[in-house]
Scaffold this motif. Sequence first.
Motif, PDB file in Angstrom:
ATOM      1  N   SER A  29       6.227 -15.618 -14.322  1.00 26.50           N
ATOM      2  CA  SER A  29       6.369 -14.159 -14.377  1.00 26.50           C
ATOM      3  C   SER A  29       5.194 -13.500 -13.663  1.00 26.50           C
ATOM      4  N   LEU A  30       4.016 -14.026 -13.934  1.00 26.86           N
ATOM      5  CA  LEU A  30       2.827 -13.488 -13.279  1.00 26.86           C
ATOM      6  C   LEU A  30       2.907 -13.680 -11.773  1.00 26.86           C
ATOM      7  N   GLN A  31       3.452 -14.812 -11.340  1.00 24.28           N
ATOM      8  CA  GLN A  31       3.591 -15.072  -9.909  1.00 24.28           C
ATOM      9  C   GLN A  31       4.562 -14.059  -9.291  1.00 24.28           C
ATOM     10  N   ALA A  32       5.681 -13.771  -9.973  1.00 25.58           N
ATOM     11  CA  ALA A  32       6.651 -12.794  -9.472  1.00 25.58           C
ATOM     12  C   ALA A  32       6.001 -11.410  -9.382  1.00 25.58           C
ATOM     13  N   ILE A  33       5.241 -11.057 -10.404  1.00 27.22           N
ATOM     14  CA  ILE A  33       4.563  -9.761 -10.412  1.00 27.22           C
ATOM     15  C   ILE A  33       3.555  -9.687  -9.271  1.00 27.22           C
ATOM     16  N   LEU A  34       2.777 -10.756  -9.112  1.00 28.03           N
ATOM     17  CA  LEU A  34       1.777 -10.763  -8.040  1.00 28.03           C
ATOM     18  C   LEU A  34       2.436 -10.739  -6.659  1.00 28.03           C
ATOM     19  N   THR A  35       3.610 -11.364  -6.498  1.00 24.60           N
ATOM     20  CA  THR A  35       4.339 -11.311  -5.235  1.00 24.60           C
ATOM     21  C   THR A  35       4.778  -9.871  -4.954  1.00 24.60           C
ATOM     22  N   GLY A  36       5.303  -9.207  -5.974  1.00 23.18           N
ATOM     23  CA  GLY A  36       5.694  -7.788  -5.828  1.00 23.18           C
ATOM     24  C   GLY A  36       4.497  -6.920  -5.481  1.00 23.18           C
ATOM     25  N   VAL A  37       3.378  -7.148  -6.142  1.00 22.07           N
ATOM     26  CA  VAL A  37       2.153  -6.389  -5.860  1.00 22.07           C
ATOM     27  C   VAL A  37       1.704  -6.646  -4.431  1.00 22.07           C
ATOM     28  N   SER A  38       1.812  -7.904  -4.002  1.00 19.48           N
ATOM     29  CA  SER A  38       1.425  -8.260  -2.635  1.00 19.48           C
ATOM     30  C   SER A  38       2.295  -7.521  -1.624  1.00 19.48           C
ATOM     31  N   LYS A  39       3.631  -7.498  -1.871  1.00 19.57           N
ATOM     32  CA  LYS A  39       4.533  -6.770  -0.975  1.00 19.57           C
ATOM     33  C   LYS A  39       4.188  -5.280  -0.969  1.00 19.57           C
ATOM     34  N   THR A  40       3.941  -4.749  -2.146  1.00 20.53           N
ATOM     35  CA  THR A  40       3.592  -3.327  -2.247  1.00 20.53           C
ATOM     36  C   THR A  40       2.309  -3.033  -1.482  1.00 20.53           C
ATOM     37  N   LEU A  41       1.326  -3.903  -1.628  1.00 21.17           N
ATOM     38  CA  LEU A  41       0.059  -3.705  -0.920  1.00 21.17           C
ATOM     39  C   LEU A  41       0.251  -3.789   0.596  1.00 21.17           C
ATOM     40  N   LYS A  42       1.138  -4.698   1.051  1.00 20.36           N
ATOM     41  CA  LYS A  42       1.412  -4.789   2.489  1.00 20.36           C
ATOM     42  C   LYS A  42       2.052  -3.492   2.990  1.00 20.36           C
ATOM     43  N   GLU A  43       3.002  -2.948   2.202  1.00 23.20           N
ATOM     44  CA  GLU A  43       3.633  -1.690   2.589  1.00 23.20           C
ATOM     45  C   GLU A  43       2.619  -0.543   2.590  1.00 23.20           C
ATOM     46  N   VAL A  44       1.762  -0.514   1.569  1.00 21.88           N
ATOM     47  CA  VAL A  44       0.719   0.521   1.500  1.00 21.88           C
ATOM     48  C   VAL A  44      -0.214   0.398   2.698  1.00 21.88           C
ATOM     49  N   GLU A  45      -0.559  -0.844   3.045  1.00 19.93           N
ATOM     50  CA  GLU A  45      -1.431  -1.074   4.196  1.00 19.93           C
ATOM     51  C   GLU A  45      -0.762  -0.573   5.479  1.00 19.93           C
ATOM     52  N   LYS A  46       0.545  -0.836   5.623  1.00 26.07           N
ATOM     53  CA  LYS A  46       1.274  -0.372   6.804  1.00 26.07           C
ATOM     54  C   LYS A  46       1.284   1.165   6.851  1.00 26.07           C
ATOM     55  N   HIS A  47       1.560   1.784   5.699  1.00 26.68           N
ATOM     56  CA  HIS A  47       1.558   3.249   5.635  1.00 26.68           C
ATOM     57  C   HIS A  47       0.169   3.812   5.939  1.00 26.68           C
ATOM     58  N   LEU A  48      -0.847   3.152   5.445  1.00 21.78           N
ATOM     59  CA  LEU A  48      -2.212   3.599   5.728  1.00 21.78           C
ATOM     60  C   LEU A  48      -2.523   3.492   7.215  1.00 21.78           C
ATOM     61  N   GLU A  49      -2.016   2.428   7.865  1.00 22.24           N
ATOM     62  CA  GLU A  49      -2.214   2.306   9.306  1.00 22.24           C
ATOM     63  C   GLU A  49      -1.524   3.459  10.033  1.00 22.24           C
ATOM     64  N   ASP A  50      -0.280   3.775   9.595  1.00 20.06           N
ATOM     65  CA  ASP A  50       0.444   4.898  10.194  1.00 20.06           C
ATOM     66  C   ASP A  50      -0.307   6.216   9.977  1.00 20.06           C
ATOM     67  N   VAL A  51      -0.775   6.421   8.745  1.00 20.89           N
ATOM     68  CA  VAL A  51      -1.516   7.640   8.428  1.00 20.89           C
ATOM     69  C   VAL A  51      -2.812   7.702   9.246  1.00 20.89           C
ATOM     70  N   THR A  52      -3.477   6.563   9.372  1.00 18.08           N
ATOM     71  CA  THR A  52      -4.716   6.521  10.160  1.00 18.08           C
ATOM     72  C   THR A  52      -4.431   6.861  11.615  1.00 18.08           C
ATOM     73  N   THR A  53      -3.339   6.298  12.163  1.00 12.43           N
ATOM     74  CA  THR A  53      -2.959   6.585  13.549  1.00 12.43           C
ATOM     75  C   THR A  53      -2.657   8.072  13.717  1.00 12.43           C
ATOM     76  N   GLU A  54      -1.862   8.620  12.822  1.00 16.37           N
ATOM     77  CA  GLU A  54      -1.516  10.039  12.908  1.00 16.37           C
ATOM     78  C   GLU A  54      -2.752  10.920  12.713  1.00 16.37           C
ATOM     79  N   THR A  55      -3.626  10.517  11.811  1.00 19.22           N
ATOM     80  CA  THR A  55      -4.855  11.283  11.593  1.00 19.22           C
ATOM     81  C   THR A  55      -5.724  11.260  12.843  1.00 19.22           C
ATOM     82  N   THR A  56      -5.796  10.122  13.499  1.00 18.31           N
ATOM     83  CA  THR A  56      -6.572  10.009  14.736  1.00 18.31           C
ATOM     84  C   THR A  56      -5.987  10.915  15.815  1.00 18.31           C
ATOM     85  N   LEU A  57      -4.645  10.892  15.957  1.00 22.84           N
ATOM     86  CA  LEU A  57      -3.996  11.764  16.936  1.00 22.84           C
ATOM     87  C   LEU A  57      -4.235  13.233  16.610  1.00 22.84           C
TER      88      LEU A  57
END
Length: 153
Positions: free
Chosen positions: A29-57
């Motif tokens: 169960s903990l592994q499933a939760i950590l996998t979900g958290v990992s996916k969420t963090l990857k998505e957050v990281e992608k969104h942060l990259e997009d936000v950083t790019t837009e902020t730079t522009l």
Amino acid sequence: MQIILSLSAALVAVAFFILVIYLVKTLKSLQAILTGVSKTLKEVEKHLEDVTTETTLLLKKTNVLADDFQHKAESLNSVVDAVKDVGSTVSKFNGTLNNLSTSFDRQVEENKEKVSQIIQWSDVLLELKDKWRARKQSKNENTPNERQRVRSN
């Protein structure tokens, strides 16, 4: 006593086995939760990259706008200076006109008598001119009558 020890050991082994089964389930169960958290963090990281790019522009565009605004403000300053110069020139021109007007008024006051005499003389000349025309016209009107008289005689 051995039986009690064997039974106790078997009981401990069964308890340990049950504990291990629950631990495995918990860890899965903990592994499933950590996998979900990992996916969420990857998505957050992608969104942060997009936000950083837009902020730079956005920051670059803001800098360009600030430079353009600075340039236009400097241009506007030169226009304001030119308008001030025009205002100064108009003020000087008004001062000159006032001086000329005052000088003209003073000269008119000083020469009022002469102007009055000139006007009187011009009136006299106009009257003489009118009289001269009237005489000339009356001569022209009389001349044909005299011709008719001469012819009749």
